[in-house]
Design an enzyme around this catalytic site. Sequence first.
Site, PDB file in Angstrom:
ATOM      1  N   LYS A 145     -49.874  13.116  -4.616  1.00 12.23           N
ATOM      2  CA  LYS A 145     -50.626  13.063  -5.878  1.00 12.23           C
ATOM      3  C   LYS A 145     -51.898  13.926  -5.815  1.00 12.23           C
ATOM      4  O   LYS A 145     -52.322  14.348  -4.732  1.00 12.23           O
ATOM      5  CB  LYS A 145     -50.936  11.591  -6.203  1.00 12.23           C
TER       6      LYS A 145
ATOM      7  N   ASN B 241     -53.008   6.014  -5.802  1.00  8.21           N
ATOM      8  CA  ASN B 241     -52.469   5.565  -4.516  1.00  8.21           C
ATOM      9  C   ASN B 241     -51.752   6.659  -3.714  1.00  8.21           C
ATOM     10  O   ASN B 241     -50.833   6.387  -2.958  1.00  8.21           O
ATOM     11  CB  ASN B 241     -51.569   4.343  -4.729  1.00  8.21           C
TER      12      ASN B 241
ATOM     13  N   ARG C 173     -50.246   4.634   2.048  1.00  7.18           N
ATOM     14  CA  ARG C 173     -51.160   4.061   1.053  1.00  7.18           C
ATOM     15  C   ARG C 173     -52.222   3.192   1.716  1.00  7.18           C
ATOM     16  O   ARG C 173     -53.367   3.150   1.266  1.00  7.18           O
ATOM     17  CB  ARG C 173     -50.366   3.289  -0.006  1.00  7.18           C
TER      18      ARG C 173
ATOM     19  N   HIS D 258     -46.083   9.089  -4.465  1.00  8.67           N
ATOM     20  CA  HIS D 258     -45.014   8.460  -5.250  1.00  8.67           C
ATOM     21  C   HIS D 258     -43.724   8.580  -4.460  1.00  8.67           C
ATOM     22  O   HIS D 258     -43.535   9.561  -3.736  1.00  8.67           O
ATOM     23  CB  HIS D 258     -44.829   9.177  -6.595  1.00  8.67           C
TER      24      HIS D 258
ATOM     25  N   THR E 214     -47.391  -0.551  -3.681  1.00  4.77           N
ATOM     26  CA  THR E 214     -48.076   0.149  -4.781  1.00  4.77           C
ATOM     27  C   THR E 214     -49.588  -0.022  -4.719  1.00  4.77           C
ATOM     28  O   THR E 214     -50.339   0.926  -4.917  1.00  4.77           O
ATOM     29  CB  THR E 214     -47.546  -0.384  -6.134  1.00  4.77           C
TER      30      THR E 214
ATOM     31  N   TYR F  83     -42.924   9.335 -16.137  1.00  6.12           N
ATOM     32  CA  TYR F  83     -43.264   7.913 -16.037  1.00  6.12           C
ATOM     33  C   TYR F  83     -42.866   7.130 -17.299  1.00  6.12           C
ATOM     34  O   TYR F  83     -43.465   6.096 -17.591  1.00  6.12           O
ATOM     35  CB  TYR F  83     -44.754   7.746 -15.781  1.00  6.12           C
TER      36      TYR F  83
ATOM     37  N   GLU G 205     -35.140  11.748 -10.891  1.00  6.70           N
ATOM     38  CA  GLU G 205     -36.440  12.350 -10.587  1.00  6.70           C
ATOM     39  C   GLU G 205     -36.285  13.720  -9.920  1.00  6.70           C
ATOM     40  O   GLU G 205     -37.034  14.651 -10.219  1.00  6.70           O
ATOM     41  CB  GLU G 205     -37.260  11.376  -9.727  1.00  6.70           C
TER      42      GLU G 205
ATOM     43  N   PHE H  74     -51.981   0.695 -17.919  1.00 11.39           N
ATOM     44  CA  PHE H  74     -52.429   1.764 -17.023  1.00 11.39           C
ATOM     45  C   PHE H  74     -51.791   3.122 -17.343  1.00 11.39           C
ATOM     46  O   PHE H  74     -52.090   4.115 -16.681  1.00 11.39           O
ATOM     47  CB  PHE H  74     -52.127   1.394 -15.567  1.00 11.39           C
TER      48      PHE H  74
ATOM     49  N   ARG I 274     -40.081   4.868   0.761  1.00 12.36           N
ATOM     50  CA  ARG I 274     -40.829   3.730   0.164  1.00 12.36           C
ATOM     51  C   ARG I 274     -41.583   2.979   1.262  1.00 12.36           C
ATOM     52  O   ARG I 274     -42.737   2.577   1.072  1.00 12.36           O
ATOM     53  CB  ARG I 274     -39.876   2.761  -0.548  1.00 12.36           C
TER      54      ARG I 274
HETATM   55  P1  IDP Z   1     -44.653   2.674  -7.395  1.00 13.56           P
HETATM   56  O1  IDP Z   1     -45.398   3.998  -7.460  1.00 13.56           O
HETATM   57  O2  IDP Z   1     -44.998   1.918  -6.146  1.00 13.56           O
HETATM   58  O3  IDP Z   1     -43.174   2.822  -7.611  1.00 13.56           O
HETATM   59  P2  IDP Z   1     -44.824   1.617 -10.110  1.00 13.56           P
HETATM   60  O4  IDP Z   1     -44.836   0.165 -10.455  1.00 13.56           O
HETATM   61  O5  IDP Z   1     -43.556   2.384 -10.402  1.00 13.56           O
HETATM   62  O6  IDP Z   1     -45.245   1.756  -8.582  1.00 13.56           O
HETATM   63  O7  IDP Z   1     -46.025   2.289 -10.895  1.00 13.56           O
HETATM   64  C1  IDP Z   1     -46.149   3.698 -10.969  1.00 13.56           C
HETATM   65  C2  IDP Z   1     -47.590   4.072 -10.662  1.00 13.56           C
HETATM   66  O8  IDP Z   1     -48.421   3.553 -11.694  1.00 13.56           O
HETATM   67  C3  IDP Z   1     -48.137   3.464  -9.379  1.00 13.56           C
HETATM   68  O9  IDP Z   1     -47.892   4.271  -8.244  1.00 13.56           O
HETATM   69  C4  IDP Z   1     -49.628   3.358  -9.668  1.00 13.56           C
HETATM   70  O10 IDP Z   1     -50.298   4.578  -9.386  1.00 13.56           O
HETATM   71  C5  IDP Z   1     -49.651   3.119 -11.166  1.00 13.56           C
HETATM   72  N1  IDP Z   1     -49.815   1.689 -11.441  1.00 13.56           N
HETATM   73  C6  IDP Z   1     -48.857   0.725 -11.433  1.00 13.56           C
HETATM   74  N2  IDP Z   1     -49.370  -0.470 -11.733  1.00 13.56           N
HETATM   75  C7  IDP Z   1     -50.694  -0.265 -11.946  1.00 13.56           C
HETATM   76  C8  IDP Z   1     -51.776  -1.143 -12.303  1.00 13.56           C
HETATM   77  O11 IDP Z   1     -51.615  -2.352 -12.498  1.00 13.56           O
HETATM   78  N3  IDP Z   1     -53.012  -0.552 -12.421  1.00 13.56           N
HETATM   79  C9  IDP Z   1     -53.227   0.780 -12.228  1.00 13.56           C
HETATM   80  N4  IDP Z   1     -52.239   1.623 -11.901  1.00 13.56           N
HETATM   81  C10 IDP Z   1     -50.978   1.116 -11.770  1.00 13.56           C
HETATM   82 MG    MG Z   2     -42.133   3.355  -9.313  1.00 14.64          MG
END
Ligand code: IDP
Ligand code: MG
Length: 149
Positions: A10, A113, A103, A116, A92, A50, A127, A58, A86
């Site tokens: 990122k 974070n 992370r 991805h 996350t 996304y 993707e 968010f 993963r």
């Molecule tokens: P992942 O990246 O671990 O698969 P996802 O739930 O698919 O997580 O969410 C995509 C991205 O959206 C996350 O990597 C994170 O950067 C952001 N995100 C998800 N949930 C939140 C939240 O509650 N607050 C802020 N950012 C979030």
């Molecule tokens: Mg995801």
Amino acid sequence: MTERTFAIIKPNAVRSALVGEILSRYETARLRIAGAKLLHASREKVAGFYAEHEGRPFFEGLCSFMSSGPILVLALEGENAIADVRALNGATDPAKAAPGTIRHAYGPSMGSNVVHSSDSTESAAREISYWFSPDELFSYVQKSSVADE
Ligand code: IDP
Ligand code: MG
């Protein structure tokens, strides 16, 4: 099973000079770089990527952040690549990510974070094709030491 997954380094990680460190973690875990591109995605491109999160609180911040600077998009190939990347990335929320994960080591917050990766076979296929054309993807044998060739 040999499979491909999709990952992103990122914008904050690119800006913080973490590209080499993160790629090294993937390569050390016997993942092969099948595709790699540095690019600055538009907000629209990120929003499409996304799309499953559209409407979440968010979402707007995530799209702004992900289009705030260059990202490194990756296709990674190897045995159990989807689950392994993963696991290497961690949970996350960096505050909940296991020690040793990317992370945990580098993620300042949930919203930024660092990395991805795809969460399933279906999302990996979607993707990879969202960011790469077929002629940008390569398979090769990874050697355990530098080949004399
Ligand atoms: P992942 O990246 O671990 O698969 P996802 O739930 O698919 O997580 O969410 C995509 C991205 O959206 C996350 O990597 C994170 O950067 C952001 N995100 C998800 N949930 C939140 C939240 O509650 N607050 C802020 N950012 C979030
Ligand atoms: Mg995801």
